[in-house]
Scaffold this active site. Structure first.
Site, PDB file in Angstrom:
ATOM      1  N   SER A  46       0.797  -1.231   0.000  1.00 50.61           N
ATOM      2  CA  SER A  46       0.000   0.000   0.000  1.00 50.61           C
ATOM      3  C   SER A  46       0.829   1.280   0.000  1.00 50.61           C
ATOM      4  CB  SER A  46      -0.952   0.007   1.195  1.00 50.61           C
ATOM      5  OG  SER A  46      -2.007  -0.905   0.998  1.00 50.61           O
ATOM      6  N   LYS A  75       3.178   6.437   5.201  1.00 54.20           N
ATOM      7  CA  LYS A  75       2.292   5.497   4.514  1.00 54.20           C
ATOM      8  C   LYS A  75       2.833   4.100   4.727  1.00 54.20           C
ATOM      9  CE  LYS A  75      -1.148   4.065   2.435  1.00 54.20           C
ATOM     10  NZ  LYS A  75      -1.102   3.043   3.499  1.00 54.20           N
ATOM     11  N   THR A  76       1.976   3.238   5.237  1.00 56.87           N
ATOM     12  CA  THR A  76       2.365   1.856   5.516  1.00 56.87           C
ATOM     13  C   THR A  76       1.951   0.938   4.369  1.00 56.87           C
ATOM     14  OG1 THR A  76       0.273   1.472   6.654  1.00 56.87           O
ATOM     15  CG2 THR A  76       2.131   2.193   7.990  1.00 56.87           C
ATOM     16  N   GLY A  77       2.413  -0.291   4.428  1.00 61.01           N
ATOM     17  CA  GLY A  77       2.011  -1.314   3.468  1.00 61.01           C
ATOM     18  C   GLY A  77       2.219  -2.686   4.079  1.00 61.01           C
TER      19      GLY A  77
END
Length: 302
Positions: A71, A240-242
């Site tokens: 993501s 922003k993580t993923g």
């Protein structure tokens, strides 16, 4: 003659200061690498790190690897969406129609949970908040259709001079099979170069778009046990993580976090930590990211 000697001494002094500064910087980077080596000892995962501190030369660790973005690519998408609005002189409250069919059931989607009936209009700003702050997969794919698909995102980011990445799959496609999660990839450094460009260059004519995305990144509610866990409470993190699923062997394709950190004294740095092909559990992956985040913060204080 006397003035010449004074000038020569001044030049020598400046060169000496510059040399000592370079030596100190190199030694600090070597120390940070050693610290990361110690953190990763015995860990069954591929980990990459990139850091740019106050515009200095980047620090990278194990950067020569194609890490699945997961993501994190929603940051690339957000920049593309805002550029689209900026060029067409459209406001953030521009509305997009969301049909029932756009709200896929078997994916992470707070938007779907809030509006399961579908067939409504929602602003681009709210879709970006869902996509970035809550990592909503349906909101992401709706925005992808809004700007013309993954090819438009890939092309826009390349047009900024960023290399060593590829975006060619929607969230729906990423979820089709485990191997599909590797379709969107990047090196940690390429992501940080994009973040640095966002912060240091006027990417949009209207500054409201940049301000909006900065605040949306700061409002991110996912990954509190990752980069954020390695920082003191008075540091500001926009990120922003993923995160991926696992295959039958229990291997996790990607567990990521990237963003910018603002310190109380005004200093700022960008950081990306990507964990790939991990056999560790989610708690350990998060602890790896948090531990590296802490070491980078301490490195910046030297």
């Amino acid at each position: 003659m006397v003035n010449d000697k004074i000038v020569l001494k001044s030049v020598r002094y400046i060169l000496l200061v510059c040399l000592l500064s370079v030596v100190s910087y190199v030694q600090a980077q070597r120390s940070l690498k050693d610290d990361i080596d110690s953190l990763l000892q015995g860990k069954k995962a591929t980990v990459g790190v990139a850091v740019v501190y106050d515009g200095q030369a980047p620090f990278t660790y194990n950067n020569d690897h194609r890490y699945p973005l997961m993501s994190v690519f929603k940051f690339h998408l957000a920049l593309t969406v805002l550029d689209h609005l900026d060029k067409d002189d459209l406001p953030l409250d521009t509305e997009v129609f969301v049909g029932k069919a756009d709200l896929l059931p078997d994916t992470w989607s707070p938007l779907r949970d809030a509006r399961p009936e579908g067939n409504f209009k929602i602003s681009v700003a709210d879709l970006l908040r869902y996509s970035i702050s809550q990592s909503d997969n349906n909101a992401c794919d709706i925005l992808l259709r809004f700007v013309g698909g993954t090819r438009a995102v890939d092309s826009y980011v390349r047009g900024l001079g960023i290399e060593n990445f590829e975006i060619k799959a929607t969230e729906e496609q990423l979820n089709e099979a485990f191997d599909c999660q590797y379709l969107n990839w990047a090196t940690p450094l390429s992501v940080i170069q994009l973040m640095e460009k966002f912060h240091r260059e006027p990417m949009f004519e209207n500054p409201v778009y940049k301000e909006f995305l900065q605040e949306t990144l700061i409002e991110t509610s996912t990954g509190n046990d990752k980069l954020k866990a390695g920082l003191p409470e008075d540091a500001v993190l926009g990120h922003k993580t993923g995160s991926s699923g696992r295959n039958k062997e229990g291997i996790k394709a990607g567990d990521n976090d990237m963003g910018f950190v603002r310190l109380p004294d005004g200093r700022q740095y960008s950081i990306a930590v990507f964990v790939s092909d991990s056999k560790e559990d989610d708690k350990t992956n998060a602890a790896i990211i948090a531990g590296i985040s802490r070491k980078v913060y301490e490195y910046g204080r030297r």
